[in-house]
Design an enzyme around this catalytic site. Structure first.
Site, PDB file in Angstrom:
ATOM      1  N   CYS A  14       0.859  -1.602   0.200  1.00  0.00           N
ATOM      2  CA  CYS A  14      -0.069   0.207  -0.335  1.00  0.00           C
ATOM      3  C   CYS A  14       0.676   0.951  -0.182  1.00  0.00           C
ATOM      4  O   CYS A  14       2.102   1.133   0.115  1.00  0.00           O
ATOM      5  CB  CYS A  14      -0.713  -0.039   1.036  1.00  0.00           C
ATOM      6  N   GLY A  40      -0.965   0.346  -5.038  1.00  0.00           N
ATOM      7  CA  GLY A  40      -2.617  -0.430  -4.645  1.00  0.00           C
ATOM      8  C   GLY A  40      -3.590   0.087  -5.463  1.00  0.00           C
ATOM      9  O   GLY A  40      -3.609   1.484  -5.736  1.00  0.00           O
ATOM     10  N   ASN A 114       1.186   1.358   6.031  1.00  0.00           N
ATOM     11  CA  ASN A 114       1.850   0.556   4.586  1.00  0.00           C
ATOM     12  C   ASN A 114       3.283  -0.802   5.466  1.00  0.00           C
ATOM     13  O   ASN A 114       3.841   0.044   5.726  1.00  0.00           O
ATOM     14  CB  ASN A 114       2.383   1.785   4.098  1.00  0.00           C
ATOM     15  N   GLY A 115       3.203  -1.608   4.833  1.00  0.00           N
ATOM     16  CA  GLY A 115       3.972  -2.404   5.640  1.00  0.00           C
ATOM     17  C   GLY A 115       3.473  -3.998   6.214  1.00  0.00           C
ATOM     18  O   GLY A 115       2.200  -4.694   5.548  1.00  0.00           O
ATOM     19  N   CYS A 248      13.876  -1.288   2.330  1.00  0.00           N
ATOM     20  CA  CYS A 248      13.209  -2.843   0.683  1.00  0.00           C
ATOM     21  C   CYS A 248      14.062  -2.680  -0.508  1.00  0.00           C
ATOM     22  O   CYS A 248      14.046  -1.345  -1.208  1.00  0.00           O
ATOM     23  CB  CYS A 248      12.074  -2.893   0.825  1.00  0.00           C
ATOM     24  N   TYR A 254      11.385  -1.986  -8.515  1.00  0.00           N
ATOM     25  CA  TYR A 254      10.530  -1.705  -8.694  1.00  0.00           C
ATOM     26  C   TYR A 254       9.650  -1.157  -8.441  1.00  0.00           C
ATOM     27  O   TYR A 254       8.846  -0.476  -9.337  1.00  0.00           O
ATOM     28  CB  TYR A 254      10.311  -3.269  -8.867  1.00  0.00           C
ATOM     29  N   SER A 295       8.675   0.191 -15.528  1.00  0.00           N
ATOM     30  CA  SER A 295      10.038  -0.283 -14.306  1.00  0.00           C
ATOM     31  C   SER A 295      11.200  -0.662 -14.882  1.00  0.00           C
ATOM     32  O   SER A 295      12.482  -0.566 -14.172  1.00  0.00           O
ATOM     33  CB  SER A 295       9.583  -1.806 -13.537  1.00  0.00           C
ATOM     34  N   ASP A 357      14.443  -7.304 -17.379  1.00  0.00           N
ATOM     35  CA  ASP A 357      13.710  -7.296 -16.288  1.00  0.00           C
ATOM     36  C   ASP A 357      14.116  -6.717 -15.127  1.00  0.00           C
ATOM     37  O   ASP A 357      14.993  -7.262 -14.557  1.00  0.00           O
ATOM     38  CB  ASP A 357      12.703  -8.239 -16.747  1.00  0.00           C
ATOM     39  N   ASP A 358      12.645  -6.289 -14.151  1.00  0.00           N
ATOM     40  CA  ASP A 358      13.111  -6.341 -13.274  1.00  0.00           C
ATOM     41  C   ASP A 358      13.897  -7.055 -12.164  1.00  0.00           C
ATOM     42  O   ASP A 358      14.574  -7.655 -11.238  1.00  0.00           O
ATOM     43  CB  ASP A 358      12.525  -5.364 -11.985  1.00  0.00           C
ATOM     44  N   CYS A 449      17.594  -4.300   2.799  1.00  0.00           N
ATOM     45  CA  CYS A 449      16.765  -5.630   3.645  1.00  0.00           C
ATOM     46  C   CYS A 449      17.352  -6.525   1.948  1.00  0.00           C
ATOM     47  O   CYS A 449      16.720  -6.378   1.394  1.00  0.00           O
ATOM     48  CB  CYS A 449      15.625  -5.888   3.523  1.00  0.00           C
TER      49      CYS A 449
END
Length: 472
Positions: A14, A40, A114-115, A248, A254, A295, A357-358, A449
């Site tokens: 989100c 989202g 968010n998470g 992240c 992305y 992306s 591509d990612d 991460c």
């Protein structure tokens, strides 16, 4: 949805947006959410306060489908928070749409996050044993119950108490009738930024939302930091020390919009560097470079610049395919792929194509795109991925499958190449990815991460308490 059936893309849970001290707080929040729509598309919501009472609306669908002019005008108040959702924990239905709104002993309370909380199930079971009755299946509601049961009366103290008990990733906005509270998890796993528009404070998952409303970026919210904004101004406090900085990596690869900045690094520029690093590590003789829209376009441009191979729009995305397009047979589902993505024959016919591509999740997307290029006459298709192989599930707000469905968890690179039908396949190394993104941090792994790549999770994981379809 078609995306669920054919396109095994990663999805962010989100996006959140908040405004304090603006006469048109709801309208600004609407525009902010529109800029964050890529984070989202299942539901959207706004809650506003005029200092005395909440006015809110939530609905299923895109921001433009949920809100109209008269509805936004009815959400009066100079404080507002908003949310766009893609569910990873909790079912996709209206009761789970955020912001969630509650009444408790100190008044009204609204929360948007968010998470994903990795110990939400454990806490929820304990709360239910103690008499709590939950109205949603969202892990965000756990926070509200912890606040309600806290011995502290001041909401900021009760929130600190609640946050001391939860683990995982969260960027959080909490609104009462007269104040806005902002918090970032101790690892900083999800992005959260602050901006200003005149005398108004703004908060957003990404800086691109500030640009959309003419605001300017001030700073990122620090891991473990809490901001309280009320009539007396803004004050910063800490509810936790920084545990281990771990943003992240896929925000850069992305999720985030190319025009956003994360920790001072522009996303488009980072993706171009990823493409250039990929070219250094994994060169190949070819005639044209193309990216899987949207992306991967930046990385494809970087790859082309580094190799001198021309970049072309060899793949075009149809932006007007219905989000809920479903067909009952495999043949018709594969026709759906062509409705959403098409190869430009005059660009790829008779050419050796490098397809950037990612990521590769299950492998189905790559296989279908390689087939599209071959059907359009590509002589060779060389797939290059601007991230390492995804081998482990994420528990922090990304809907990667459980481990058994991740193709890289059980297949070698050569086996994946055969599965997707490419002439060659190569992934970016973890070291190359970290170097290319360019975070200046001297912290462990430069504050990334990398759990989905190497299984080194920055928090404790309660894997046995999360159902496979909830693993995010």
């Amino acid at each position: 949805m078609l995306d669920d059936v054919i396109f095994d893309e990663l999805n962010e849970e989100c996006g959140i947006f908040g405004v304090y001290h603006h006469a048109e707080a709801s309208l600004l929040t609407y525009y902010g959410l529109h800029a964050l729509q890529h984070r989202g598309q299942e539901s959207a919501g706004i809650c506003a306060s005029d200092g005395n009472e909440f006015r809110y609306h939530r609905g299923m669908g895109l921001v433009t489908e949920v809100f109209h002019t008269d509805l936004i005008k009815s959400l009066t108040g100079n404080v507002a928070i908003g949310h766009v959702r893609y569910s990873t924990t909790g079912e996709s239905k209206l009761q789970n749409a955020q912001p969630l709104v509650f009444k408790y002993r100190e008044g009204e309370l609204s929360i948007a996050t968010n998470g994903n909380l990795v110990n939400a199930t454990q806490i929820r079971r304990q709360l239910e044993r103690n008499g709590s009755i939950f109205q949603t299946t969202s892990d965000t509601e756990v926070i509200a119950h912890l606040i309600a049961r806290s011995p502290y009366d001041k909401v900021e103290d009760a929130l600190k108490d609640a946050l001391s008990m939860i683990k995982g990733a969260y960027a959080l906005l909490l609104m009462t009738n007269d104040r806005l509270i902002v918090a970032q998890d101790p690892n900083g796993l999800r992005p959260l930024t602050m901006g200003r528009l005149g005398e108004s404070y703004l908060f957003s998952s990404e800086t691109c939302a500030f640009d959309a409303i003419g605001a300017h970026f001030v700073r990122d919210i620090e891991p473990g930091e809490m901001l309280i904004i009320d009539k007396d101004g803004m004050r910063s406090t800490r509810f936790s020390n920084v545990a281990r900085r771990a943003i992240c990596s896929f925000e850069y690869i992305y999720f985030a919009r190319p025009d956003s900045d994360i920790d001072g690094i522009n996303v488009h520029a980072a993706r171009k560097r990823l493409g250039k690093q990929l070219a250094q590590e994994c060169p190949v003789e070819a005639d044209v470079v193309t990216g899987v829209p949207d992306s991967s376009t930046s990385a494809a441009i970087g790859y082309a610049e580094a190799t001198g191979i021309p970049f072309e729009l060899g793949l075009i995305k149809n932006r007007y395919v219905a989000r809920t397009f479903i067909q009952p047979t495999q043949e018709l589902r594969e026709q759906g792929v062509k409705m959403k993505l098409s190869a430009v024959r005059k660009v790829v016919e008779g050419k050796r194509v490098v397809m950037i591509d990612d990521s590769i999740v299950r492998g189905t997307t790559s296989r279908h795109i390689v087939n599209l290029l071959r059907e359009a006459g590509a002589k060779e298709v060389h797939v290059r991925i601007s991230s390492p192989p995804v081998k482990n599930p994420c528990f922090y707000g990304i809907d990667t499958s459980h481990r058994e469905e991740l193709v890289a968890s059980k297949h070698s690179v050569e086996e994946i190449r055969e599965l997707i039908g490419a002439d060659s396949l190569a992934f970016l190394s973890p070291e190359g990815m970290i170097e290319a993104i360019g975070r200046p941090s001297t912290e462990y792994k430069r504050g990334h991460c990398l759990a989905c790549f190497d299984g080194d999770y920055p928090t404790e994981i309660y894997e046995d308490e999360i159902k496979p379809y909830q693993k995010c």
